[in-house]
Write a protein that holds these residues in place. Sequence first.
Motif, PDB file in Angstrom:
ATOM      1  N   GLU A  32       0.839  -1.191   0.000  1.00  0.00           N
ATOM      2  CA  GLU A  32       0.000   0.000   0.000  1.00  0.00           C
ATOM      3  C   GLU A  32       0.879   1.248   0.000  1.00  0.00           C
ATOM      4  N   LYS A  33       0.668   2.099  -0.987  1.00  0.00           N
ATOM      5  CA  LYS A  33       1.453   3.330  -1.089  1.00  0.00           C
ATOM      6  C   LYS A  33       0.560   4.423  -1.664  1.00  0.00           C
ATOM      7  N   PHE A  34       0.324   5.437  -0.864  1.00  0.00           N
ATOM      8  CA  PHE A  34      -0.564   6.515  -1.279  1.00  0.00           C
ATOM      9  C   PHE A  34       0.119   7.852  -1.107  1.00  0.00           C
ATOM     10  N   THR A  35       0.494   8.437  -2.223  1.00  0.00           N
ATOM     11  CA  THR A  35       1.079   9.781  -2.224  1.00  0.00           C
ATOM     12  C   THR A  35      -0.066  10.798  -2.301  1.00  0.00           C
ATOM     13  N   PRO A  36       0.197  12.066  -2.040  1.00  0.00           N
ATOM     14  CA  PRO A  36      -0.867  13.075  -2.194  1.00  0.00           C
ATOM     15  C   PRO A  36      -1.481  13.065  -3.598  1.00  0.00           C
ATOM     16  N   ALA A  37      -0.676  12.849  -4.621  1.00  0.00           N
ATOM     17  CA  ALA A  37      -1.206  12.817  -5.994  1.00  0.00           C
ATOM     18  C   ALA A  37      -2.144  11.629  -6.186  1.00  0.00           C
ATOM     19  N   VAL A  38      -1.782  10.469  -5.630  1.00  0.00           N
ATOM     20  CA  VAL A  38      -2.637   9.282  -5.744  1.00  0.00           C
ATOM     21  C   VAL A  38      -3.950   9.512  -5.001  1.00  0.00           C
ATOM     22  N   ILE A  39      -3.883  10.114  -3.841  1.00  0.00           N
ATOM     23  CA  ILE A  39      -5.098  10.398  -3.069  1.00  0.00           C
ATOM     24  C   ILE A  39      -6.017  11.335  -3.847  1.00  0.00           C
ATOM     25  N   ALA A  40      -5.448  12.387  -4.425  1.00  0.00           N
ATOM     26  CA  ALA A  40      -6.257  13.329  -5.201  1.00  0.00           C
ATOM     27  C   ALA A  40      -6.894  12.632  -6.402  1.00  0.00           C
ATOM     28  N   LYS A  41      -6.121  11.807  -7.087  1.00  0.00           N
ATOM     29  CA  LYS A  41      -6.640  11.071  -8.246  1.00  0.00           C
ATOM     30  C   LYS A  41      -7.740  10.113  -7.823  1.00  0.00           C
ATOM     31  N   THR A  42      -7.559   9.462  -6.677  1.00  0.00           N
ATOM     32  CA  THR A  42      -8.550   8.527  -6.158  1.00  0.00           C
ATOM     33  C   THR A  42      -9.880   9.228  -5.906  1.00  0.00           C
ATOM     34  N   LEU A  43      -9.834  10.423  -5.347  1.00  0.00           N
ATOM     35  CA  LEU A  43     -11.067  11.169  -5.069  1.00  0.00           C
ATOM     36  C   LEU A  43     -11.826  11.519  -6.347  1.00  0.00           C
ATOM     37  N   VAL A  44     -11.111  11.655  -7.457  1.00  0.00           N
ATOM     38  CA  VAL A  44     -11.753  11.951  -8.741  1.00  0.00           C
ATOM     39  C   VAL A  44     -12.275  10.670  -9.387  1.00  0.00           C
ATOM     40  N   ILE A  45     -11.506   9.601  -9.307  1.00  0.00           N
ATOM     41  CA  ILE A  45     -11.834   8.353 -10.006  1.00  0.00           C
ATOM     42  C   ILE A  45     -12.951   7.562  -9.331  1.00  0.00           C
ATOM     43  N   LEU A  46     -12.972   7.502  -8.001  1.00  0.00           N
ATOM     44  CA  LEU A  46     -13.953   6.662  -7.308  1.00  0.00           C
ATOM     45  C   LEU A  46     -15.401   6.973  -7.684  1.00  0.00           C
ATOM     46  N   PRO A  47     -15.824   8.225  -7.758  1.00  0.00           N
ATOM     47  CA  PRO A  47     -17.214   8.466  -8.166  1.00  0.00           C
ATOM     48  C   PRO A  47     -17.522   7.952  -9.581  1.00  0.00           C
ATOM     49  N   ILE A  48     -16.571   8.050 -10.479  1.00  0.00           N
ATOM     50  CA  ILE A  48     -16.763   7.546 -11.847  1.00  0.00           C
ATOM     51  C   ILE A  48     -16.882   6.028 -11.833  1.00  0.00           C
ATOM     52  N   ILE A  49     -16.005   5.370 -11.086  1.00  0.00           N
ATOM     53  CA  ILE A  49     -16.052   3.915 -10.973  1.00  0.00           C
ATOM     54  C   ILE A  49     -17.381   3.489 -10.352  1.00  0.00           C
ATOM     55  N   ASN A  50     -17.766   4.140  -9.273  1.00  0.00           N
ATOM     56  CA  ASN A  50     -19.019   3.773  -8.595  1.00  0.00           C
ATOM     57  C   ASN A  50     -20.224   3.939  -9.507  1.00  0.00           C
ATOM     58  N   LYS A  51     -20.206   4.926 -10.350  1.00  0.00           N
ATOM     59  CA  LYS A  51     -21.327   5.153 -11.274  1.00  0.00           C
ATOM     60  C   LYS A  51     -21.342   4.123 -12.405  1.00  0.00           C
ATOM     61  N   ASN A  52     -20.176   3.798 -12.947  1.00  0.00           N
ATOM     62  CA  ASN A  52     -20.107   2.984 -14.162  1.00  0.00           C
ATOM     63  C   ASN A  52     -19.966   1.482 -13.944  1.00  0.00           C
ATOM     64  N   PHE A  53     -19.562   1.055 -12.770  1.00  0.00           N
ATOM     65  CA  PHE A  53     -19.285  -0.369 -12.591  1.00  0.00           C
ATOM     66  C   PHE A  53     -20.359  -1.135 -11.831  1.00  0.00           C
ATOM     67  N   TRP A  54     -21.337  -0.456 -11.269  1.00  0.00           N
ATOM     68  CA  TRP A  54     -22.385  -1.158 -10.522  1.00  0.00           C
ATOM     69  C   TRP A  54     -23.744  -0.934 -11.164  1.00  0.00           C
TER      70      TRP A  54
END
Length: 192
Positions: free
Chosen positions: A164-186
């Motif tokens: 597990e490795k989370f840099t500030p950039a990864v965290i910021a990207k995660t906050l953008v990507i998760l809503p898209i994933i949640n909308k499109n994958f379920w």
Amino acid sequence: MMKIKLLFFAVFLFALAPSFAHQPILNTEGEMSSNKPYVIENPEISKAIYSTLTGTDHFYVISSDRPFHFYAGLTVPKIDECDDFLRFSFAVLDNDFHIIQEFDGQKYQWWEWYEPYGKKWYWVGPEYGKDFKSSNVFDAGTYYIKVYNKDNIGKYVLAVGDIEKFTPAVIAKTLVILPIINKNFWDKSNCN
């Protein structure tokens, strides 16, 4: 006052980051053939690659100039009223595309898993490792992962790595990507 709010938000993000376990990656590349595979960088860093088969096998490539711990596993979104989810399989291949090990999702006993931070249910399928962790060290070299199913159709998640490795950039990207994933994958489009 604004600086204090930003500080609390930053502390919250850093506290939350390790709980995601795998860095979510939304794969929107079209072709992922053996000639043009998806490149997995830093193979020991945990990633969850969300992707969709659209008629052909997907190929991933890992290259390392040193021995590394190898983990790979498959999950699919668990969707209400979708009992006939697609049974994905994968194979780990060497540099010449010879099979090192194949994991047949049709013969595997998939199990339900709730990911509390994303608040989503998954079907967990075969894995090369155990309990989302590596149990294998691969020699330096190039390796491929082939993901497929009978019809080569459907949404899946390929998990790789276990550090597990989370840099500030990864965290910021995660906050953008998760809503898209949640909308499109379920959604029901994953059902047959």
